[in-house]
Design a protein around this motif. Structure first.
Motif, mmCIF file in Angstrom:
data_model
loop_
_atom_site.group_PDB
_atom_site.id
_atom_site.type_symbol
_atom_site.label_atom_id
_atom_site.label_comp_id
_atom_site.label_asym_id
_atom_site.label_seq_id
_atom_site.Cartn_x
_atom_site.Cartn_y
_atom_site.Cartn_z
ATOM 1 N N SER A 24 0.831 -1.212 0.000
ATOM 2 C CA SER A 24 0.000 0.000 0.000
ATOM 3 C C SER A 24 0.861 1.255 0.000
ATOM 4 O O SER A 24 0.540 2.253 -0.658
ATOM 5 C CB SER A 24 -0.923 0.011 1.220
ATOM 6 O OG SER A 24 -1.799 -1.098 1.206
ATOM 7 N N TRP A 25 1.954 1.217 0.748
ATOM 8 C CA TRP A 25 2.860 2.364 0.832
ATOM 9 C C TRP A 25 3.528 2.601 -0.528
ATOM 10 O O TRP A 25 3.606 3.740 -1.002
ATOM 11 C CB TRP A 25 3.900 2.108 1.915
ATOM 12 C CG TRP A 25 4.701 3.305 2.321
ATOM 13 C CD1 TRP A 25 5.712 3.890 1.614
ATOM 14 C CD2 TRP A 25 4.569 4.064 3.526
ATOM 15 N NE1 TRP A 25 6.219 4.963 2.300
ATOM 16 C CE2 TRP A 25 5.549 5.091 3.480
ATOM 17 C CE3 TRP A 25 3.747 3.965 4.643
ATOM 18 C CZ2 TRP A 25 5.707 6.014 4.519
ATOM 19 C CZ3 TRP A 25 3.913 4.887 5.672
ATOM 20 C CH2 TRP A 25 4.872 5.896 5.602
ATOM 21 N N LEU A 26 3.993 1.528 -1.155
ATOM 22 C CA LEU A 26 4.642 1.650 -2.460
ATOM 23 C C LEU A 26 3.647 2.109 -3.530
ATOM 24 O O LEU A 26 3.991 2.904 -4.413
ATOM 25 C CB LEU A 26 5.276 0.315 -2.852
ATOM 26 C CG LEU A 26 6.441 -0.142 -1.967
ATOM 27 C CD1 LEU A 26 6.918 -1.529 -2.379
ATOM 28 C CD2 LEU A 26 7.593 0.851 -2.034
ATOM 29 N N ASP A 27 2.411 1.619 -3.454
ATOM 30 C CA ASP A 27 1.380 2.071 -4.393
ATOM 31 C C ASP A 27 1.155 3.579 -4.269
ATOM 32 O O ASP A 27 1.019 4.294 -5.269
ATOM 33 C CB ASP A 27 0.063 1.345 -4.136
ATOM 34 C CG ASP A 27 0.088 -0.112 -4.589
ATOM 35 O OD1 ASP A 27 1.061 -0.504 -5.260
ATOM 36 O OD2 ASP A 27 -0.870 -0.840 -4.273
ATOM 37 N N PHE A 28 1.104 4.069 -3.042
ATOM 38 C CA PHE A 28 0.892 5.499 -2.813
ATOM 39 C C PHE A 28 2.060 6.311 -3.364
ATOM 40 O O PHE A 28 1.866 7.370 -3.980
ATOM 41 C CB PHE A 28 0.697 5.775 -1.323
ATOM 42 C CG PHE A 28 0.281 7.174 -0.995
ATOM 43 C CD1 PHE A 28 -1.003 7.613 -1.267
ATOM 44 C CD2 PHE A 28 1.175 8.061 -0.419
ATOM 45 C CE1 PHE A 28 -1.392 8.909 -0.964
ATOM 46 C CE2 PHE A 28 0.803 9.362 -0.111
ATOM 47 C CZ PHE A 28 -0.486 9.791 -0.381
ATOM 48 N N ALA A 267 10.042 6.312 -1.421
ATOM 49 C CA ALA A 267 9.177 5.781 -0.372
ATOM 50 C C ALA A 267 9.289 6.598 0.909
ATOM 51 O O ALA A 267 8.544 6.356 1.855
ATOM 52 C CB ALA A 267 9.503 4.317 -0.096
ATOM 53 N N THR A 268 10.234 7.544 0.969
ATOM 54 C CA THR A 268 10.263 8.529 2.050
ATOM 55 C C THR A 268 9.366 9.665 1.585
ATOM 56 O O THR A 268 9.808 10.623 0.947
ATOM 57 C CB THR A 268 11.697 9.025 2.317
ATOM 58 O OG1 THR A 268 12.545 7.899 2.545
ATOM 59 C CG2 THR A 268 11.736 9.929 3.545
ATOM 60 N N LEU A 269 8.099 9.558 1.877
ATOM 61 C CA LEU A 269 7.055 10.311 1.172
ATOM 62 C C LEU A 269 7.239 11.828 1.158
ATOM 63 O O LEU A 269 7.016 12.458 0.117
ATOM 64 C CB LEU A 269 5.691 9.931 1.738
ATOM 65 C CG LEU A 269 5.317 8.444 1.574
ATOM 66 C CD1 LEU A 269 3.977 8.156 2.249
ATOM 67 C CD2 LEU A 269 5.264 8.051 0.102
ATOM 68 N N PRO A 270 7.638 12.482 2.259
ATOM 69 C CA PRO A 270 7.800 13.945 2.171
ATOM 70 C C PRO A 270 8.834 14.379 1.138
ATOM 71 O O PRO A 270 8.738 15.492 0.604
ATOM 72 C CB PRO A 270 8.240 14.333 3.589
ATOM 73 C CG PRO A 270 7.673 13.260 4.462
ATOM 74 C CD PRO A 270 7.798 12.005 3.644
ATOM 75 N N GLU A 271 9.800 13.506 0.830
ATOM 76 C CA GLU A 271 10.829 13.873 -0.137
ATOM 77 C C GLU A 271 10.292 13.924 -1.568
ATOM 78 O O GLU A 271 11.004 14.352 -2.480
ATOM 79 C CB GLU A 271 12.001 12.891 -0.054
ATOM 80 C CG GLU A 271 12.762 12.980 1.257
ATOM 81 C CD GLU A 271 13.880 11.962 1.353
ATOM 82 O OE1 GLU A 271 14.171 11.280 0.346
ATOM 83 O OE2 GLU A 271 14.467 11.844 2.448
ATOM 84 N N ALA A 272 9.039 13.519 -1.766
ATOM 85 C CA ALA A 272 8.426 13.628 -3.092
ATOM 86 C C ALA A 272 7.986 15.047 -3.397
ATOM 87 O O ALA A 272 7.588 15.351 -4.524
ATOM 88 C CB ALA A 272 7.224 12.688 -3.191
ATOM 89 N N ARG A 307 18.595 6.901 1.236
ATOM 90 C CA ARG A 307 17.500 7.076 0.289
ATOM 91 C C ARG A 307 16.682 5.797 0.194
ATOM 92 O O ARG A 307 17.225 4.699 0.310
ATOM 93 C CB ARG A 307 18.026 7.446 -1.103
ATOM 94 C CG ARG A 307 18.655 8.825 -1.199
ATOM 95 C CD ARG A 307 19.070 9.134 -2.627
ATOM 96 N NE ARG A 307 17.924 9.291 -3.506
ATOM 97 C CZ ARG A 307 17.445 10.452 -3.935
ATOM 98 N NH1 ARG A 307 18.003 11.589 -3.549
ATOM 99 N NH2 ARG A 307 16.415 10.510 -4.754
ATOM 100 N N ARG A 308 15.385 5.972 -0.005
ATOM 101 C CA ARG A 308 14.468 4.861 -0.263
ATOM 102 C C ARG A 308 13.824 5.113 -1.619
ATOM 103 O O ARG A 308 12.699 5.589 -1.716
ATOM 104 C CB ARG A 308 13.401 4.762 0.836
ATOM 105 C CG ARG A 308 13.951 4.510 2.236
ATOM 106 C CD ARG A 308 12.827 4.480 3.260
ATOM 107 N NE ARG A 308 13.316 4.262 4.615
ATOM 108 C CZ ARG A 308 13.692 5.234 5.449
ATOM 109 N NH1 ARG A 308 13.620 6.500 5.045
ATOM 110 N NH2 ARG A 308 14.127 4.957 6.661
#
Length: 548
Positions: A24-28, A267-272, A307-308
């Motif tokens: 689910s996390w990777l999909d997001f 996958a470190t979402l804020p870094e998007a 990094r992720r």
């Protein structure tokens, strides 16, 4: 060169679960970047491969949380595979298998992984946590080749790794540690760790009389303070590999692209969200159109150390309408949202690799208010908050990264059966933890992730389950810790020896478990709630109308 190709194989690695590896996390992470995830919706069958699965704990957790998935774990250390298979048997998992295999051998013949994409098979997700910078470049290239060969078209590859410039200081430690290992007695493996740490600390001088090394790498003292020789398995797995080499992001991305793995996101979402960068550095970074240069500039400016990254084998971009539908339909559940202060406006602050982010209470407050109920979809949240889709995605990414919310899996078919399975698995895990296994997570089936727990938490729950109250509750937990040779730690990580200080610290931990972790486990299906544990006759009595 032996069978381990220079990788440190004289001890086993740690057992951990990483939430970023969850489907689910990777999909997001893919949706944020406008890519169609490998699954059409939550609960859809999928195949998942972990390269370098270590002790297998994380993959077993994912398999227990996702019975609709088929999981395969690869590792070349037979001790890792032996442990992983034993754990999967104890948890009675039938949807995960582990394979002792070498990346170089799999690059020559990937058939042990099962049918590939050319035969209608292949994996929706492939993950490699930390491995890429711990192995020689030839093994690393084999890793990327296997990941690409195993992935289905449009499948996601998660690859986390140590990066420069953030790891520059620790390269000094690794160099000294390698030399100390060369002259030390193998029967005393912790000695070179202590010598390297102490020797490097001495070379820093003092704050009043700093050496050139302290001037050049001011972060080094803090880095060394985080190295604990008692965490022997982790430090050896991190620093004792002959192929150890942190990389700049551009170098790793170029190597992946040569194997058809296209950089997609993180996958470190804020870094998007580059807009979270400090305003002082946004100008030159936003002006750079070349992705490799832009990512390198971000890492340099933020001193990135880890990094992720998420890669895709074949882009499948969504239309704007499809993206809005997919994102809007995502369900969210609260894990541990901040409570409103007794006085004054709420404060929203998030620690990220880009620095501290402060949210506007007028924007963030209504979002927290709506999420504080049982849960909602992103679309419902957008209607309630009135925020744009882009702004809301950034806020939700901060919430997810902070552990405030999770993805709702309670609405899918078979949710009740899943909860029963996960509660059984949690019972087994707690017994294993209480017996000395170094596991530190329990399953949360309704959000498809796991909650960090400690041995102390498990012993507290065990004592509470036996009906113990204070002062017997604290006494029982302290006795259990003493029997296992485990010490309570002070804020500076030193063992607490004073009996009164021990009791005070334990009572604080008991309060934290009761107020935070236990309610989450009850609410999200990890453990039966007190009401669910009542005998059926008692439940019927509690529901019966009061006599007139």
């Amino acid at each position: 060169m032996g069978w381990d190709h220079g990788y440190y194989s004289h001890s086993t690695y740690t057992s951990a679960f990483f939430r970023e590896l969850a489907p689910s996390w990777l999909d997001f992470a893919a949706l944020i970047k406008g890519h169609c995830p490998p699954r059409g919706e939550e609960g859809q069958p999928f195949r998942y491969l972990e390269l370098g699965c270590g002790m297998g704990f994380g993959l077993c957790v994912l398999a227990a949380l996702h019975p609709e998935g088929t999981f395969v774990g690869i590792d070349f250390n037979p001790s890792h595979i032996s442990h992983a298979e034993g754990l999967s048997r104890r948890l009675a998992l039938t949807n995960v298998r582990f394979l002792e295999a070498d990346f170089l051998a799999l690059a020559e013949d990937p058939s042990p992984l099962g049918p590939g994409p050319e035969f209608g098979g292949g994996f929706h997700y492939v993950a490699a946590h930390g491995i890429a910078t711990w192995v020689r470049e030839t093994v690393q290239q084999a890793l990327f080749f296997v990941a690409s060969a195993a992935l289905r078209p449009a499948g996601l590859f998660y690859c986390s790794y140590n990066t420069l410039p953030g790891w520059l200081g620790r390269t000094t430690f690794q160099q000294l540690y390698e030399l100390e290992r060369g002259r030390s007695d193998p029967a005393e493996p912790k000695v070179p760790l202590r010598r390297a740490i102490a020797g490097l600390k001495a070379l820093l001088g003092t704050v009043d009389q700093p050496t050139a090394l302290r001037h050049a790498i001011p972060q080094l003292e803090e880095d060394l303070a985080g190295l604990d020789p008692e965490q022997f398995d982790y430090l050896c797995g991190e620093f004792a590999n002959e192929g150890w080499q942190p990389l700049y992001v551009a170098d790793l991305h170029r190597r992946c692209m040569s194997h058809k793995l296209h950089p997609l996101g993180t996958a470190t979402l804020p870094e998007a969200f580059d807009q979270l960068l400090a305003p002082s550095i946004q100008g030159p970074i936003f002006a750079e159109a070349n992705s490799l240069i832009r990512q390198t500039m971000i890492d340099l400016a933020t001193n990135k150390s880890f990094r992720r990254d998420v890669f895709v084998k074949g882009l499948d971009p969504l239309t704007l309408q499809d993206a809005e539908m997919r994102i809007g339909g995502l369900g969210l559940r609260p894990l541990h949202l901040p409570s409103a202060p007794s006085e004054g406006p709420p404060s929203f602050s998030f620690g990220t690799s880009f620095g501290q982010v402060h949210g506007d209470p007028d924007v963030y407050g209504p979002i927290v208010e709506r999420l504080a109920s049982r849960g909602c979809t992103v679309f419902e949240l957008q209607q309630h908050s009135g925020q744009s889709a882009a702004e809301l995605l950034m806020v939700l990414s901060l919430f997810l990264n902070a552990g405030w919310i999770g993805f709702d899996r309670s609405r899918q078919a078979g949710a009740g059966k899943l909860i029963t399975q996960c509660q059984r698995c949690n019972g087994v895990l707690m017994e294993l933890i209480a017996g000395g296994r170094p596991y530190a997570s329990l399953l949360l089936p309704e959000v498809g992730t796991a909650l960090p727990v400690s041995l102390v938490d498990v012993l507290i729950h065990k004592a509470m389950d036996q009906g113990l109250q204070e002062p017997m509750l604290s006494t029982c937990v302290l006795m259990g810790l003493d029997q296992m040779g485990v010490h309570l730690l002070a804020a500076d990580k030193s063992p607490i020896t004073d009996p009164e200080a021990k009791l005070s610290r334990l009572q604080a931990l008991i309060g934290d478990f009761r107020e935070y972790r236990l309610p989450i486990l009850w609410r999200l299906g990890g453990l039966p709630s007190p009401k669910e544990r009542q005998p059926r006759s008692a439940q019927r009595r509690s529901r019966a109308p009061a006599p007139k």
